[in-house]
Motif scaffolding. Structure first.
Motif, PDB file in Angstrom:
ATOM      1  N   ILE A  16      44.446  -4.755  -2.492  1.00 53.83           N
ATOM      2  CA  ILE A  16      43.063  -4.732  -3.017  1.00 53.83           C
ATOM      3  C   ILE A  16      42.119  -4.277  -1.908  1.00 53.83           C
ATOM      4  O   ILE A  16      41.308  -3.368  -2.088  1.00 53.83           O
ATOM      5  N   ARG A  17      42.247  -4.923  -0.761  1.00 48.73           N
ATOM      6  CA  ARG A  17      41.306  -4.610   0.317  1.00 48.73           C
ATOM      7  C   ARG A  17      41.645  -3.261   0.980  1.00 48.73           C
ATOM      8  O   ARG A  17      40.764  -2.547   1.432  1.00 48.73           O
ATOM      9  N   SER A  32      37.769  -0.896  -6.977  1.00 46.29           N
ATOM     10  CA  SER A  32      39.029  -1.581  -6.647  1.00 46.29           C
ATOM     11  C   SER A  32      38.753  -3.028  -6.250  1.00 46.29           C
ATOM     12  O   SER A  32      38.905  -3.933  -7.072  1.00 46.29           O
ATOM     13  N   GLN A  33      38.326  -3.268  -5.003  1.00 46.43           N
ATOM     14  CA  GLN A  33      38.051  -4.657  -4.595  1.00 46.43           C
ATOM     15  C   GLN A  33      36.829  -5.159  -5.351  1.00 46.43           C
ATOM     16  O   GLN A  33      35.759  -4.551  -5.288  1.00 46.43           O
ATOM     17  N   GLY A  34      37.000  -6.269  -6.071  1.00 45.35           N
ATOM     18  CA  GLY A  34      35.930  -6.726  -6.955  1.00 45.35           C
ATOM     19  C   GLY A  34      34.816  -7.451  -6.223  1.00 45.35           C
ATOM     20  O   GLY A  34      35.011  -8.544  -5.711  1.00 45.35           O
ATOM     21  N   THR A  97      39.756 -18.086  -0.759  1.00 46.68           N
ATOM     22  CA  THR A  97      40.996 -17.714  -0.072  1.00 46.68           C
ATOM     23  C   THR A  97      41.499 -18.850   0.809  1.00 46.68           C
ATOM     24  O   THR A  97      42.670 -19.236   0.750  1.00 46.68           O
ATOM     25  N   TYR A 121      46.985 -12.866  -8.887  1.00 46.78           N
ATOM     26  CA  TYR A 121      46.123 -12.421  -7.792  1.00 46.78           C
ATOM     27  C   TYR A 121      46.977 -12.379  -6.524  1.00 46.78           C
ATOM     28  O   TYR A 121      47.648 -13.351  -6.190  1.00 46.78           O
ATOM     29  N   ASN A 170      42.551 -13.278 -13.027  1.00 45.21           N
ATOM     30  CA  ASN A 170      42.560 -12.041 -12.256  1.00 45.21           C
ATOM     31  C   ASN A 170      44.025 -11.683 -12.080  1.00 45.21           C
ATOM     32  O   ASN A 170      44.786 -12.537 -11.615  1.00 45.21           O
ATOM     33  N   TYR A 201      36.205 -17.411 -11.590  1.00 45.86           N
ATOM     34  CA  TYR A 201      35.447 -16.642 -12.598  1.00 45.86           C
ATOM     35  C   TYR A 201      34.968 -17.544 -13.739  1.00 45.86           C
ATOM     36  O   TYR A 201      34.747 -17.078 -14.860  1.00 45.86           O
ATOM     37  N   LYS A 232      31.429 -15.301  -6.655  1.00 43.55           N
ATOM     38  CA  LYS A 232      31.205 -14.510  -7.860  1.00 43.55           C
ATOM     39  C   LYS A 232      30.005 -15.046  -8.630  1.00 43.55           C
ATOM     40  O   LYS A 232      29.197 -14.281  -9.151  1.00 43.55           O
ATOM     41  N   PHE A 317      37.358  -7.727 -14.423  1.00 47.69           N
ATOM     42  CA  PHE A 317      38.453  -6.772 -14.221  1.00 47.69           C
ATOM     43  C   PHE A 317      38.971  -6.262 -15.551  1.00 47.69           C
ATOM     44  O   PHE A 317      38.945  -6.981 -16.551  1.00 47.69           O
ATOM     45  N   ARG A 361      44.041  -1.529 -12.011  1.00 47.60           N
ATOM     46  CA  ARG A 361      42.970  -2.501 -12.259  1.00 47.60           C
ATOM     47  C   ARG A 361      41.657  -1.912 -11.791  1.00 47.60           C
ATOM     48  O   ARG A 361      41.538  -1.478 -10.639  1.00 47.60           O
TER      49      ARG A 361
HETATM   50  N1  GLN Z   1      38.770 -11.390  -5.966  1.00 44.35           N
HETATM   51  C1  GLN Z   1      38.347 -10.043  -5.710  1.00 44.35           C
HETATM   52  C2  GLN Z   1      39.390  -9.054  -6.213  1.00 44.35           C
HETATM   53  O1  GLN Z   1      40.393  -9.441  -6.736  1.00 44.35           O
HETATM   54  C3  GLN Z   1      38.084  -9.827  -4.248  1.00 44.35           C
HETATM   55  C4  GLN Z   1      39.240 -10.231  -3.444  1.00 44.35           C
HETATM   56  C5  GLN Z   1      38.984 -10.346  -2.003  1.00 44.35           C
HETATM   57  O2  GLN Z   1      39.056  -9.333  -1.359  1.00 44.35           O
HETATM   58  N2  GLN Z   1      38.753 -11.545  -1.512  1.00 44.35           N
HETATM   59  O3  GLN Z   1      39.180  -7.872  -6.088  1.00 44.35           O
END
Ligand code: GLN
Length: 389
Positions: A16-17, A32-34, A97, A121, A170, A201, A232, A317, A361
């Motif tokens: 994601i990151r 991409s990264q939410g 996290t 996730y 997610n 969420y 969020k 998402f 996603r």
């Molecule tokens: N929860 C968000 C995602 O799934 C951001 C994740 C994160 O980088 N901490 O995109």
């Protein structure tokens, strides 16, 4: 060469990151990264300004500043009906996290098993490895991401000591119904297990779906370790404020892990976020309205383009089917998408244990302008991305 630790060998950095870095490299619109592109609510920013001048600037109490924990306990009670003792059942963490890592560390021994719904996730996989736990993946069956009770029971039969339950989910956007949650509760009782929930969420949910807090189900408060985040809800992903809510005997362990992992969450930001925790109900209705609007705008655009997707019931998402493009690697597809179509997505395979590679996603936590620009780019997808045979 001196051997490095085994525990850091078996997972990659977060895809994601990583996709955020890919987006930046190609100048793509980052879906991409939410994370949202709107400002946090004004009262939070005003409080932050005051904190800059008046403090606090030194450590808060390790588990969380007293006024923050109290405001948080009130908010939890208000939305879930669950009474939480802020002195013994809450711990503020550096984002959801850290909260998840503390929850798993506090409950699972190396070698013990943990059930995880798949898709999941991506942090959960790494968390399990870092804690030495063995994950048992329980499929959420596409296209509607439903689970089979017998498959879940099988995980408990194999000795899963806890289930990680992300709800709203997610990456799928699924919201578990009360009946589904009750069937999970029945199994958890039968096999004497924990449920570690991820409810970040909780307020991003679309009519007619409703969020049911797992801990609010009969008998479940003592078995639930709730992981949550303020990122969020208040559009403050960079503040890194999350929390764990758990029964005293679990919290005692969670707090010790947290103490030695990070000492504490940011003291000035814990003070400023109280202004968010005390916002009236109308704020949460506005959050729901905003994200319902964004979902509808984005999904209508996907419809126009003719892309298939699972309509999200919650979260920001959407899982979009990319099977028609015939790529063997969805990672390669998403790289091509970022470079050539200028839209960033996360390859679906980074969320699945099963060999699924026909999803990407996308997230829609962005302004209308950004979402429309992304849809405009996506409308050319079939001209730009060549189908692989
Ligand atoms: N929860 C968000 C995602 O799934 C951001 C994740 C994160 O980088 N901490 O995109």
């Amino acid at each position: 060469m001196i051997q490095l630790s085994e525990r850091t060998k078996y997972f990659t950095d977060s895809v994601i990151r990583r996709m955020t870095r890919v987006c930046n490299q190609y100048g793509a619109i980052n879906l991409s990264q939410g994370f949202p592109d709107n400002d946090p609510p004004k009262p939070l920013l005003e409080r932050l300004e005051k904190v800059a001048n008046n403090g606090p600037h030194q450590y808060a109490i390790t588990w969380g500043a007293k006024p923050t924990l109290e405001a948080l306990a009130n908010k939890i009670k208000h939305f879930s009906g669950i009474s939480v003792d802020p002195q013994t059942q809450l711990c503020m963490t550096c984002g959801g996290t850290e909260a998840m890592m503390c929850a798993v560390m506090a409950t699972i021994n190396p070698g013990e098993k943990i059930a995880i719904f798949s898709p999941f996730y991506e942090n959960y996989g790494a968390d399990a490895i870092l804690c030495g736990a063995s994950p048992i993946y329980v499929p959420l069956h596409t296209p509607d991401f439903s689970f089979d009770e017998a498959e879940l029971e099988d995980a408990f039969k194999q000795g899963a000591k806890a289930l990680i339950l992300c709800n709203p989910s997610n990456p799928s956007g699924k919201v578990f119904t009360k009946d589904e949650l009750l069937s999970i509760a029945k199994l958890v009782e039968k096999y004497d297990a924990f449920v570690i929930t991820d409810e970040v969420y909780e307020h991003i949910i679309f009519e007619p779906y409703e969020h049911v807090y797992f801990a609010s189900l009969p008998g479940m408060k003592d078995r639930t370790v709730m992981v949550n985040s303020l990122s969020k809800t208040y559009s403050i992903t960079g503040w890194r404020l999350g929390y764990v809510c758990a029964p005293d005997y679990v919290m005692d362990r969670v707090r010790k892990v947290h103490d030695f992992l990070t000492v504490g969450a940011s003291a000035p930001l814990q003070e400023a976020v109280i202004a968010g925790l005390e916002l009236p109900d109308s704020y949460y209705q506005d959050v729901k309205k905003l994200y319902t609007h964004r979902r509808d705008l984005f999904c209508a655009g996907l419809d126009r383009i003719g892309l298939n997707y699972y309509k999200p019931q919650g979260t920001y998402f959407v899982m979009v089917d990319i099977g028609e493009f015939g790529y063997e690697s969805d990672y390669e597809f998403c790289t091509d998408l970022a470079r050539d179509v200028k839209v960033g997505a996360v390859p679906g395979s980074s969320f699945f244990k099963e060999p699924v590679n026909n999803y990407m996603r996308l997230h829609f936590a962005k302004s209308d302008e950004t979402l429309n620009a992304a849809l405009d780019n996506l409308s050319k997808i079939r001209d730009i991305i060549k189908v692989r045979k």
